[in-house]
Design a protein around this motif. Structure first.
Motif, PDB file in Angstrom:
ATOM      1  N   ALA A   1      -0.936   2.690   4.401  1.00 19.51           N
ATOM      2  CA  ALA A   1       0.175   3.635   4.278  1.00 19.51           C
ATOM      3  C   ALA A   1       1.348   3.057   3.492  1.00 19.51           C
ATOM      4  O   ALA A   1       2.323   3.779   3.241  1.00 19.51           O
ATOM      5  N   PHE A   2       1.271   1.794   3.099  1.00 21.02           N
ATOM      6  CA  PHE A   2       2.388   1.122   2.441  1.00 21.02           C
ATOM      7  C   PHE A   2       1.978   0.685   1.037  1.00 21.02           C
ATOM      8  O   PHE A   2       1.010  -0.056   0.859  1.00 21.02           O
ATOM      9  N   HIS A   3       2.727   1.155   0.043  1.00 13.02           N
ATOM     10  CA  HIS A   3       2.478   0.801  -1.349  1.00 13.02           C
ATOM     11  C   HIS A   3       3.774   0.199  -1.891  1.00 13.02           C
ATOM     12  O   HIS A   3       4.716   0.927  -2.205  1.00 13.02           O
ATOM     13  N   ASN A   4       3.804  -1.119  -1.989  1.00 12.05           N
ATOM     14  CA  ASN A   4       5.027  -1.801  -2.406  1.00 12.05           C
ATOM     15  C   ASN A   4       4.849  -2.403  -3.795  1.00 12.05           C
ATOM     16  O   ASN A   4       3.780  -2.943  -4.122  1.00 12.05           O
ATOM     17  N   PHE A   5       5.891  -2.334  -4.633  1.00  9.80           N
ATOM     18  CA  PHE A   5       5.813  -2.762  -6.023  1.00  9.80           C
ATOM     19  C   PHE A   5       6.985  -3.680  -6.349  1.00  9.80           C
ATOM     20  O   PHE A   5       8.019  -3.652  -5.693  1.00  9.80           O
ATOM     21  N   ASP A   6       6.792  -4.458  -7.412  1.00 10.81           N
ATOM     22  CA  ASP A   6       7.839  -5.389  -7.837  1.00 10.81           C
ATOM     23  C   ASP A   6       8.984  -4.679  -8.547  1.00 10.81           C
ATOM     24  O   ASP A   6      10.114  -5.169  -8.558  1.00 10.81           O
TER      25      ASP A   6
ATOM     26  N   TRP B   1       4.859  -6.425   7.953  1.00  8.85           N
ATOM     27  CA  TRP B   1       4.626  -6.055   9.344  1.00  8.85           C
ATOM     28  C   TRP B   1       3.561  -4.974   9.479  1.00  8.85           C
ATOM     29  O   TRP B   1       2.905  -4.868  10.531  1.00  8.85           O
ATOM     30  N   SER B   2       3.370  -4.183   8.434  1.00  8.38           N
ATOM     31  CA  SER B   2       2.402  -3.083   8.506  1.00  8.38           C
ATOM     32  C   SER B   2       0.988  -3.590   8.737  1.00  8.38           C
ATOM     33  O   SER B   2       0.161  -2.882   9.343  1.00  8.38           O
ATOM     34  N   ARG B   3       0.683  -4.800   8.280  1.00 10.81           N
ATOM     35  CA  ARG B   3      -0.678  -5.330   8.441  1.00 10.81           C
ATOM     36  C   ARG B   3      -1.022  -5.556   9.902  1.00 10.81           C
ATOM     37  O   ARG B   3      -2.169  -5.364  10.311  1.00 10.81           O
ATOM     38  N   PHE B   4      -0.041  -5.958  10.694  1.00 12.11           N
ATOM     39  CA  PHE B   4      -0.303  -6.264  12.096  1.00 12.11           C
ATOM     40  C   PHE B   4      -0.613  -5.008  12.906  1.00 12.11           C
ATOM     41  O   PHE B   4      -1.225  -5.092  13.974  1.00 12.11           O
TER      42      PHE B   4
ATOM     43  N   GLY C   1      11.609  -2.253   6.260  1.00 13.60           N
ATOM     44  CA  GLY C   1      11.396  -3.688   6.369  1.00 13.60           C
ATOM     45  C   GLY C   1      11.175  -4.107   7.805  1.00 13.60           C
ATOM     46  O   GLY C   1      11.325  -3.308   8.748  1.00 13.60           O
ATOM     47  N   SER C   2      10.844  -5.357   8.011  1.00  6.70           N
ATOM     48  CA  SER C   2      10.490  -5.846   9.344  1.00  6.70           C
ATOM     49  C   SER C   2      11.631  -5.698  10.337  1.00  6.70           C
ATOM     50  O   SER C   2      11.402  -5.449  11.527  1.00  6.70           O
TER      51      SER C   2
ATOM     52  N   LEU D   1       0.048   6.319  11.558  1.00  5.70           N
ATOM     53  CA  LEU D   1      -1.248   6.049  12.184  1.00  5.70           C
ATOM     54  C   LEU D   1      -2.223   7.196  11.975  1.00  5.70           C
ATOM     55  O   LEU D   1      -3.436   6.983  11.889  1.00  5.70           O
ATOM     56  N   ALA D   2      -1.694   8.409  11.884  1.00  2.00           N
ATOM     57  CA  ALA D   2      -2.550   9.589  11.690  1.00  2.00           C
ATOM     58  C   ALA D   2      -3.029   9.736  10.256  1.00  2.00           C
ATOM     59  O   ALA D   2      -3.810  10.643   9.947  1.00  2.00           O
ATOM     60  N   GLY D   3      -2.566   8.863   9.356  1.00  2.00           N
ATOM     61  CA  GLY D   3      -2.962   8.951   7.963  1.00  2.00           C
ATOM     62  C   GLY D   3      -2.333  10.107   7.229  1.00  2.00           C
ATOM     63  O   GLY D   3      -2.860  10.570   6.209  1.00  2.00           O
ATOM     64  N   LYS D   4      -1.163  10.573   7.699  1.00  2.00           N
ATOM     65  CA  LYS D   4      -0.509  11.718   7.073  1.00  2.00           C
ATOM     66  C   LYS D   4       0.779  11.349   6.344  1.00  2.00           C
ATOM     67  O   LYS D   4       1.451  12.223   5.810  1.00  2.00           O
ATOM     68  N   LEU D   5       1.116  10.065   6.312  1.00  2.00           N
ATOM     69  CA  LEU D   5       2.362   9.641   5.682  1.00  2.00           C
ATOM     70  C   LEU D   5       2.147   8.314   4.960  1.00  2.00           C
ATOM     71  O   LEU D   5       1.522   7.396   5.506  1.00  2.00           O
TER      72      LEU D   5
END
Length: 295
Positions: free
Chosen positions: A169-174, A160-163, A132-133, A145-149
């Motif tokens: 890299a972030f997949h969030n679900f309800d 915060w990941s958008r900024f 979280g933020s 940033l390397a696209g490996k995680l």
């Protein structure tokens, strides 16, 4: 024929499934538990070379305090292979947090993600505020940033990941049901040799109890993911068992308490939790053996 399970017995918590190779390692517990210098982990890796057969099945490692031992297990497998290896980590935490004193159970994912043989690491089941933020600055950014995680989470504000242009890299679900559906689709559509690492703190406390804060995953949801990996899975490990331990090092006692770990569990409660844990281990080992492909 199923590959033989391995018990790396550091804390006596896992039980020993039928046919498993039992490797007594209690002498390593204080040095490894929660965290250690990289030189200690390298020494442990060399010791494993003298103890493990060339081929083996699921590895049980005891408490989630030992999840960083997945690093040498993945590394030794990846270095023997000619093809890339994907890592799927089932965990309530990202295990990609900053740690300045070597490697510990909450920091090892950064190191494994950056191995050249590892194509990608998916950490699945996170409900912890670690991503979280309020804790964003504690996450290692390099593998993201390397696209490996990638993080797969439920109910965590990761805006915060958008900024930092990390939304990919972030997949969030309800809820955990929709997360499970999405992960199964991803694994089915992107077939790849896979190492599955399970920390049982991802489970709801209704499934099994650990001494870390827990997620929402149900047993049948994890079994669905394992079924999706039939024929893709080449190795696996299990942590998240429960054991009581008082570190000889005041430094480690302070660090583990700071991570809000439950350090004291009444004896009767501990025994009951371990009975449930060991029964779950038996079921997981059986299903993981079935899913493992034979090279």
């Amino acid at each position: 024929m199923h590959k033989q399970p391995i018990v790396l017995d550091l804390d006596g918590s896992t039980g020993v499934p039928d046919g498993a190779l039992h490797v007594p390692l209690q002498d390593w517990q204080e040095r490894l538990r929660f965290g250690c210098r990289r030189s200690v982990l390298d020494a442990f890796d060399r010791y494993l070379d003298t103890q493990l057969p060339a081929e083996y099945g699921p590895v049980l490692m005891g408490s989630g305090d030992f999840h960083h031992l997945s690093l040498p297990l993945v590394k030794r497998l990846a270095e023997k292979r000619q093809r890339p290896l994907r890592l799927v980590v089932i965990d309530n935490h990202p295990d990609n947090m900053r740690y300045l004193f070597g490697v510990h159970c909450g920091s090892w994912v950064r190191r494994v993600a950056m191995l050249p043989q590892v194509s990608h690491v998916h950490v699945v089941g996170i409900t912890s505020s670690d991503i979280g933020s309020g804790h964003a600055w504690e996450n290692y950014l390099t593998p993201l940033l390397a696209g490996k995680l990638s993080y797969w989470s439920v109910g965590v504000d990761t805006s915060w990941s958008r900024f930092l242009r990390l939304k990919h890299a972030f997949h969030n679900f309800d809820n955990v049901a929709t997360l499970t559906d999405a992960v199964c689709v991803m694994l089915a559509e992107n077939k790849e040799d896979t190492y599955l690492s399970i920390d049982k703190d991802a489970f709801s406390p209704d499934v099994v109890r650990t001494n870390w804060d827990q997620g929402q995953l149900l047993e049948e949801q994890l079994m669905r993911m394992i079924a999706t990996l039939d024929g893709q899975m080449i190795a696996s490990d299990i942590t998240g068992d429960v054991s009581e331990y008082r570190h000889a090092s005041a430094w480690k006692r302070w660090l583990s308490a700071g991570d809000e770990q439950t350090l004291a569990i009444p004896s009767a409660m501990l025994q009951a939790w371990q009975v449930d844990q060991q029964a779950l281990n038996e079921r997981l080992v059986t299903r993981l053996q079935q899913a493992m492909s034979i090279d």
